[in-house]
Design a protein around this motif. Structure first.
Motif, PDB file in Angstrom:
ATOM      1  N   LYS A 173      -0.663  51.962  -4.105  1.00 19.76           N
ATOM      2  CA  LYS A 173      -1.424  50.755  -3.751  1.00 19.76           C
ATOM      3  C   LYS A 173      -2.145  50.994  -2.433  1.00 19.76           C
ATOM      4  CE  LYS A 173       2.323  48.391  -3.562  1.00 19.76           C
ATOM      5  NZ  LYS A 173       3.284  47.274  -3.361  1.00 19.76           N
ATOM      6  N   TRP A 174      -3.437  50.740  -2.413  1.00 21.68           N
ATOM      7  CA  TRP A 174      -4.245  50.949  -1.215  1.00 21.68           C
ATOM      8  C   TRP A 174      -4.750  49.620  -0.668  1.00 21.68           C
ATOM      9  CZ3 TRP A 174      -6.130  55.362   1.426  1.00 21.68           C
ATOM     10  CH2 TRP A 174      -5.671  56.587   0.938  1.00 21.68           C
ATOM     11  N   VAL A 175      -4.850  49.548   0.648  1.00 23.09           N
ATOM     12  CA  VAL A 175      -5.537  48.443   1.306  1.00 23.09           C
ATOM     13  C   VAL A 175      -6.466  49.063   2.343  1.00 23.09           C
ATOM     14  CG1 VAL A 175      -3.619  48.110   2.950  1.00 23.09           C
ATOM     15  CG2 VAL A 175      -5.340  46.309   2.642  1.00 23.09           C
ATOM     16  N   VAL A 176      -7.742  48.707   2.278  1.00 26.73           N
ATOM     17  CA  VAL A 176      -8.726  49.323   3.162  1.00 26.73           C
ATOM     18  C   VAL A 176      -9.662  48.264   3.729  1.00 26.73           C
ATOM     19  CG1 VAL A 176      -8.678  51.571   2.016  1.00 26.73           C
ATOM     20  CG2 VAL A 176     -10.281  49.806   1.238  1.00 26.73           C
ATOM     21  N   VAL A 177     -10.357  48.656   4.780  1.00 22.44           N
ATOM     22  CA  VAL A 177     -11.352  47.777   5.388  1.00 22.44           C
ATOM     23  C   VAL A 177     -12.523  47.607   4.427  1.00 22.44           C
ATOM     24  CG1 VAL A 177     -12.903  47.463   7.348  1.00 22.44           C
ATOM     25  CG2 VAL A 177     -10.677  48.554   7.676  1.00 22.44           C
ATOM     26  N   ASN A 178     -13.013  46.394   4.321  1.00 18.71           N
ATOM     27  CA  ASN A 178     -14.089  46.091   3.381  1.00 18.71           C
ATOM     28  C   ASN A 178     -15.452  46.396   4.012  1.00 18.71           C
ATOM     29  OD1 ASN A 178     -15.336  45.202   1.062  1.00 18.71           O
ATOM     30  ND2 ASN A 178     -15.284  43.045   1.646  1.00 18.71           N
ATOM     31  N   GLN A 179     -15.714  47.706   4.209  1.00 16.02           N
ATOM     32  CA  GLN A 179     -16.988  48.160   4.749  1.00 16.02           C
ATOM     33  C   GLN A 179     -17.484  49.343   3.925  1.00 16.02           C
ATOM     34  OE1 GLN A 179     -17.716  48.262   9.076  1.00 16.02           O
ATOM     35  NE2 GLN A 179     -15.563  47.772   9.328  1.00 16.02           N
ATOM     36  N   LYS A 213      -2.175  46.047   8.463  1.00 13.37           N
ATOM     37  CA  LYS A 213      -0.953  46.591   9.064  1.00 13.37           C
ATOM     38  C   LYS A 213       0.293  46.026   8.380  1.00 13.37           C
ATOM     39  CE  LYS A 213      -2.753  47.484  13.726  1.00 13.37           C
ATOM     40  NZ  LYS A 213      -2.595  47.179  15.174  1.00 13.37           N
ATOM     41  N   ALA A 214       0.271  44.733   8.069  1.00 14.33           N
ATOM     42  CA  ALA A 214       1.435  44.101   7.439  1.00 14.33           C
ATOM     43  C   ALA A 214       1.671  44.658   6.040  1.00 14.33           C
ATOM     44  CB  ALA A 214       1.238  42.587   7.386  1.00 14.33           C
ATOM     45  N   LEU A 215       0.607  44.841   5.267  1.00 13.14           N
ATOM     46  CA  LEU A 215       0.757  45.366   3.907  1.00 13.14           C
ATOM     47  C   LEU A 215       1.271  46.802   3.925  1.00 13.14           C
ATOM     48  CD1 LEU A 215      -2.448  43.930   2.172  1.00 13.14           C
ATOM     49  CD2 LEU A 215      -0.070  43.220   1.820  1.00 13.14           C
ATOM     50  N   VAL A 216       0.828  47.583   4.893  1.00  9.66           N
ATOM     51  CA  VAL A 216       1.308  48.965   4.992  1.00  9.66           C
ATOM     52  C   VAL A 216       2.759  48.990   5.458  1.00  9.66           C
ATOM     53  CG1 VAL A 216       1.009  51.182   6.174  1.00  9.66           C
ATOM     54  CG2 VAL A 216      -0.998  49.895   5.398  1.00  9.66           C
ATOM     55  N   ALA A 217       3.070  48.209   6.474  1.00  8.42           N
ATOM     56  CA  ALA A 217       4.408  48.258   7.074  1.00  8.42           C
ATOM     57  C   ALA A 217       5.479  47.634   6.189  1.00  8.42           C
ATOM     58  CB  ALA A 217       4.386  47.557   8.429  1.00  8.42           C
ATOM     59  N   ARG A 218       5.120  46.551   5.446  1.00  2.00           N
ATOM     60  CA  ARG A 218       6.171  45.802   4.744  1.00  2.00           C
ATOM     61  C   ARG A 218       6.035  45.763   3.225  1.00  2.00           C
ATOM     62  NH1 ARG A 218       5.197  42.462   9.347  1.00  2.00           N
ATOM     63  NH2 ARG A 218       3.979  40.942   8.167  1.00  2.00           N
ATOM     64  N   GLN A 219       4.862  46.124   2.702  1.00  5.30           N
ATOM     65  CA  GLN A 219       4.667  45.995   1.256  1.00  5.30           C
ATOM     66  C   GLN A 219       4.388  47.322   0.557  1.00  5.30           C
ATOM     67  OE1 GLN A 219       5.273  43.180  -0.281  1.00  5.30           O
ATOM     68  NE2 GLN A 219       5.651  42.127   1.673  1.00  5.30           N
ATOM     69  N   GLY A 220       4.534  48.429   1.256  1.00  8.35           N
ATOM     70  CA  GLY A 220       4.409  49.734   0.616  1.00  8.35           C
ATOM     71  C   GLY A 220       2.996  50.171   0.292  1.00  8.35           C
ATOM     72  N   PHE A 221       2.007  49.597   0.962  1.00  6.53           N
ATOM     73  CA  PHE A 221       0.621  50.003   0.735  1.00  6.53           C
ATOM     74  C   PHE A 221       0.290  51.261   1.547  1.00  6.53           C
ATOM     75  CE2 PHE A 221       0.381  45.925  -1.124  1.00  6.53           C
ATOM     76  CZ  PHE A 221      -0.826  45.792  -1.800  1.00  6.53           C
ATOM     77  N   VAL A 222      -0.751  51.944   1.115  1.00  8.92           N
ATOM     78  CA  VAL A 222      -1.327  53.064   1.856  1.00  8.92           C
ATOM     79  C   VAL A 222      -2.672  52.602   2.401  1.00  8.92           C
ATOM     80  CG1 VAL A 222      -2.164  55.453   1.725  1.00  8.92           C
ATOM     81  CG2 VAL A 222      -0.210  54.726   0.337  1.00  8.92           C
TER      82      VAL A 222
END
Length: 302
Positions: free
Chosen positions: A192-198, A230-239
């Motif tokens: 699962k990825w979370v990235v800046v929307n740019q 930061k929260a999704l990476v630290a607590r929800q297992g995102f990259v």
């Protein structure tokens, strides 16, 4: 009515004697007398009474003396403030910074400015590249401090590189990939990825996987909230894929880790963007100088 006439009148009232007043304002006594008479003629009022021991203001002169003092003091203040503005020690400076880019540097710049130029006012506008450039072009902001996307090159803009931003792949210390010694792009394609929307972030992510012949991850969340990333990476297992300096504290505390992937570090130049051919006010130059100093010392970098 001229300012010099007001100065002459105030000097006469305060000295109480034409001879002493003429020496104070550095003109002859006859010239001082002519100046006072011209002032009285302009006002159509008698301002001074001649007495055996000197001169005293008439009731009208008393009233005018208060106004004359106020006018002269305000003129002096105006002159001082203009000199301050011209020297850059006061004024308003509007700086744009890239969204989620460089608060770690700007906070030090603001601290330095408030210490060395306490009467200088700084307005910080955080935004995305296209919006900031529009504001720069129409004069709403004086300069931009951000990383340089490909679209930054334009004939009406001047780019001044000051440092290098390194974007890295991040996971939490508890993520399964954190325990793997060797990471490949294939390991990341099913996460699962979370990235800046740019746009430039999407391009970087596409390059990461296309070089390995892989499709983009199917589960990708996009947001412009650094706190949420930061929260999704630290607590929800995102990259995620972020500039290293934005997570320096989390890296130092061991909450987040950088995945060592050969193609997983992307460097991009960053610095100031200015309008070409535009004369910068001294106050703006003070702020830009502080930004350059902070970048040169490496403060705010991870």
């Amino acid at each position: 009515m001229e300012l010099r006439q007001l100065r002459h009148f105030v000097a006469v009232v305060e000295c109480g004697n034409l001879s002493r007043a003429s020496r104070k304002v550095h003109i002859s006594q006859p010239a001082l007398t002519r100046s006072i008479k011209a002032l009285e003629g302009h006002l159509r009022a008698r301002l001074l009474d001649r007495k055996p021991r000197g001169v005293v203001p008439t009731p009208t002169g008393d009233v005018f003396y208060q106004h004359a003092k106020l006018i002269l003091n305000e003129c002096s203040r105006a002159k001082d403030e203009i000199l301050d503005v011209e020297s850059g020690s006061v004024g308003q400076v509007n700086i744009g910074i890239g969204a989620m880019f460089s608060a770690a540097i700007i906070d030090q710049v603001v601290g330095r400015i408030t210490e060395h130029h306490p009467t200088l006012h700084i307005s910080i506008t955080e935004g995305f590249f296209e919006d900031l450039v529009d504001q720069l072009r129409d004069g709403r902001i004086d300069a931009i401090f951000t990383n340089f996307p490909a679209a930054a090159a334009a004939v009406d803009l001047v780019l001044e590189p000051l440092w290098t931003v390194t974007a890295v792949i991040l996971v939490s210390a508890r993520h399964p990939l954190a325990r793997k010694r060797k990471i490949t792009a294939a390991d990341l394609s099913d996460t699962k990825w979370v990235v800046v929307n740019q746009p430039h972030v999407a391009d970087s992510l596409d390059q990461l996987f296309s070089k390995s012949g892989l499709a983009l991850p199917t589960s990708t969340t996009r947001t412009n909230s650094l706190g949420l990333i930061k929260a999704l990476v630290a607590r929800q297992g995102f990259v995620s894929f972020l500039p290293e300096h934005l997570v320096s504290d989390e890296l130092k505390r061991g909450e987040l880790l950088i995945l060592n992937l050969p193609q997983g570090r992307i460097e991009r130049r960053a610095g100031l963007i200015l309008r070409a051919g535009v004369h910068l006010r001294p106050a703006v130059n003070h702020v830009l100088t502080e930004i350059r100093k902070v970048c040169a010392t490496g403060l705010g970098r991870s």
